[in-house]
Scaffold this active site. Sequence first.
Site, PDB file in Angstrom:
ATOM      1  N   GLY A   1       0.832  -1.203   0.000  1.00  0.00           N
ATOM      2  CA  GLY A   1       0.000   0.000   0.000  1.00  0.00           C
ATOM      3  C   GLY A   1       0.864   1.250   0.000  1.00  0.00           C
ATOM      4  O   GLY A   1       1.946   1.266  -0.588  1.00  0.00           O
TER       5      GLY A   1
ATOM      6  N   GLY B   1       4.195   0.473   2.011  1.00  0.00           N
ATOM      7  CA  GLY B   1       4.879  -0.667   1.408  1.00  0.00           C
ATOM      8  C   GLY B   1       5.371  -0.385  -0.003  1.00  0.00           C
ATOM      9  O   GLY B   1       6.518  -0.702  -0.361  1.00  0.00           O
TER      10      GLY B   1
ATOM     11  N   LYS C   1       6.760   6.873  18.875  1.00  0.00           N
ATOM     12  CA  LYS C   1       5.748   6.924  17.814  1.00  0.00           C
ATOM     13  C   LYS C   1       4.351   6.700  18.396  1.00  0.00           C
ATOM     14  O   LYS C   1       3.387   7.377  18.005  1.00  0.00           O
ATOM     15  CB  LYS C   1       6.078   5.839  16.779  1.00  0.00           C
ATOM     16  CG  LYS C   1       5.113   5.789  15.587  1.00  0.00           C
ATOM     17  CD  LYS C   1       5.371   6.912  14.616  1.00  0.00           C
ATOM     18  CE  LYS C   1       4.380   6.893  13.444  1.00  0.00           C
ATOM     19  NZ  LYS C   1       4.587   5.733  12.567  1.00  0.00           N
TER      20      LYS C   1
ATOM     21  N   ASN D   1       0.276   8.177  18.121  1.00  0.00           N
ATOM     22  CA  ASN D   1      -0.750   7.286  17.568  1.00  0.00           C
ATOM     23  C   ASN D   1      -1.838   6.954  18.579  1.00  0.00           C
ATOM     24  O   ASN D   1      -3.020   6.868  18.212  1.00  0.00           O
ATOM     25  CB  ASN D   1      -0.124   5.984  17.077  1.00  0.00           C
ATOM     26  CG  ASN D   1       0.719   6.155  15.832  1.00  0.00           C
ATOM     27  OD1 ASN D   1       1.735   5.499  15.665  1.00  0.00           O
ATOM     28  ND2 ASN D   1       0.301   7.036  14.927  1.00  0.00           N
TER      29      ASN D   1
ATOM     30  N   ASN E   1       2.384   0.301  13.315  1.00  0.00           N
ATOM     31  CA  ASN E   1       2.291   1.219  14.446  1.00  0.00           C
ATOM     32  C   ASN E   1       1.932   0.432  15.699  1.00  0.00           C
ATOM     33  O   ASN E   1       1.440  -0.691  15.630  1.00  0.00           O
ATOM     34  CB  ASN E   1       1.219   2.281  14.180  1.00  0.00           C
ATOM     35  CG  ASN E   1       1.649   3.281  13.121  1.00  0.00           C
ATOM     36  OD1 ASN E   1       2.809   3.671  13.049  1.00  0.00           O
ATOM     37  ND2 ASN E   1       0.706   3.701  12.281  1.00  0.00           N
TER      38      ASN E   1
END
Length: 323
Positions: A9, A12, A204, A208, A102
């Site tokens: 996607g 990727g 990260k 998120n 994530n």
Amino acid sequence: MKVAVLGAGAIGAYVGAALHRAGADVHLVARGPHLAAMRRDGVRVLSPRGDFTARAHATDDPGEIGPVDFVFLGLKANSYAACGPLIEPLLHDSTAVVAAQNGIPWWYFHRHGGPYDGLRIESVDPDGTVSAVLAPERAVGCVVYAATELEGPGVVRHLEGTRFSVGEPDRSVSTRCLALSEAMQAGGLKCPVEPALRNDIWLKLLGNISFNPISALARATMRQMCLHGGTRQVIETMMRETLAVAETLGCEVGVSIERRLAGAEKVGDHRTSTLQDLERGKPLELDVLLTAVVELAEITGVEVPTLRTVHAISDLLALRSAA
């Protein structure tokens, strides 16, 4: 180096295109109009760093590819347990699986050391179904600091960031991580090998765990959430509770909440991946972002009332959007 991108996607396909540009033997696994476009025109990357096109092999059949050195896993974490038939043809004895996810990964406590060594986190590896498909021994951790979107079939819009931090669960600087880092850098990406990658995971996750569910609940962009006083306070509280869990597990983020919010505000009117999934009718990837931290808080005895509240509401949203 032979690399398969399983789930090519936005992220990727961007990584696959960069590796192909550097000379790696890259194979992209996708489906539908996106696959058809990549087969016809290659991956078109539109980026402030310069546009380019990569004509890597693209297929919907991993059996065409055979065993590879690295599988770059671009799938959503909630589909890992079902990806066995796709990933099995790509594996040989030493194939590494680079999970660009994530949140808290299924391998988090693999070779962790200390009292939690080997602990399975139920919310990310229910009944061991993910570990049965993706053996933790194969895992190379990857924390993505790049923002990309699929602008159309076969077209990746790179918005910002080129860093993909990688690391081993046992904190070693391995030959496979160094080889991957070298190939990624040759393709124009930043790819530091981080022995303490779990610190990056929490850094990260700090954004998120708060912005992603709130964005879906409020249908709001990063800038809108940061500028709304009440929402900003909720996000700050969620971040403080997340830091408390991380610190109990021995991790240091090294960035203040104020700096993290300032960075998020600077991103502007970007829609989080969770909001994009909601708008497209896709499952919401909240288990690894929010549910897992609530579970870890329960295990470690850390009080996280705001995380629990947001989790309860966003979990209902996820259930209703999947109905």
